[in-house]
Design a protein around this motif. Sequence first.
Motif: not given
Length: 452
Positions: A95-105, A325-334, A364-371
């Motif tokens: 869940g944090v991977v997409g957040g790191i890639l997108n500089a999530e708050k 983005s497809l794999l990890f989304g934009i980050g959990l909570g983003n 959107i948040e976690n991509g295909y990996v999360g789903v």
Amino acid sequence: MAVKTTTRSRIAFETGRLKELFRPSSHQAVWVLCAQAYFFFSYTFVYTFGLPRALLYINDALNVLIFVFALYERKSTARYTSLIIGLMALYCAFGVVGGILNAEKLLALIWGYRNIVRYFMYFYTCVVFLKKTDIDIVLRVVSAVFWISVPLCAVERFLVQYPAGTIVGDMVGGIFWNFSGSNLPLNVIICLYLILIASRYFDREIKTPLFLAVLVAATFMAAAAELKVYFAELVIILLAAMIGKKISWRTIGVVLLGVATLAAASSYFVILNAGKSSTYASNYSLQGYLDYATSDAGYDGVGDLNRFSGIETVSDAFFHHDPLSLLFGIGLGNADYTNFFSTDFYNQHYSTHYQWFHAIWMFIENGYVGVILYLSIIAVAWLACRRYIPSGQTRTMAQVTCILMVVLFFYNITLRMEPTGYLLMLIMSVPYIYAMNGSGNQRNTNTRKAIR
């Protein structure tokens, strides 16, 4: 005097019987069941009775408290739960991977974890503290809520005046009322009770009149609340209840009855909910369902996402088929929002109504990996039902609930709502509760002081 003595004795007997029916298995179970009751009825307190909204956050405090108690218990569950808890841990890690890639708050990430991980925490607590008899208590409450909701649905649908433009069905929820989406927890209650009654009917424990009464009551509430998904749920429940049973006149009769019920329910839905629409009836046909599932027009037809093709639309329009983005989304909570803050993604795209559909939101948040990980959790629980629960009504109830969780994952946000998310996690924990109790592993009889 004899009559009064007899009456008192009868009252004492019934009171004692009720206490026995609703007696938790331990002090620890009391905490968990009281928390479950609060999770389930908190929306009623706030929206139906108008109590302060801050009461909803007691859900989090209770959940953390009983989870800490479960950790303090130091109960070994790894033998049975290592796979499913491992998948939950993987989901949290990715869940944090997409957040790191997108500089999530950081605040958005923490809130995103809160919205998903709280249900995983409760799952673990249920496995540690509950026993088979505690599950029976929960199902007795479900049965009571079902019948109490029948007259309440009639009042909410036909006697309450709503502001112009209100989708009335969304406001009808039986004991839940006065908020948009009241019908989602009602739908879960209808499904759980139908599973129980259908299973008992095919085991010849109840007679046909009661089975028919439940079908009529469920169909009436589903129509009043405009629960279109009820048609698919009813088919799944009846078919699942019949699996493994010998073909008999009763089985054939129920198949015919199910077909008649679907036809009658479809007609009643149209009569009750079509209003001035000339195309509403076309939705209730095989072609209508196929057209809707493949439509790009969206849920309300004004540029939002379709629940069945929304992931494909997000892949194309939002992610532009970017592999990360497809794999990890934009980050959990983003893509989240609260009463305190909203994310940039939500501010830009809330009009697409992605937040109405759990699968799209999670993609959107976690991509295909999360789903895939989330669906794998449900699939593992389904398999655990076959492994740990003896064949019978409880196995049917738990397995069908897992199937319906997959349906609801794509259909709406039932799995994210507090009244329903916690309850469904409790049902999903049932096979592991059976495994812990059926293997000779008994609960620690030394009650912890922290829970007394």
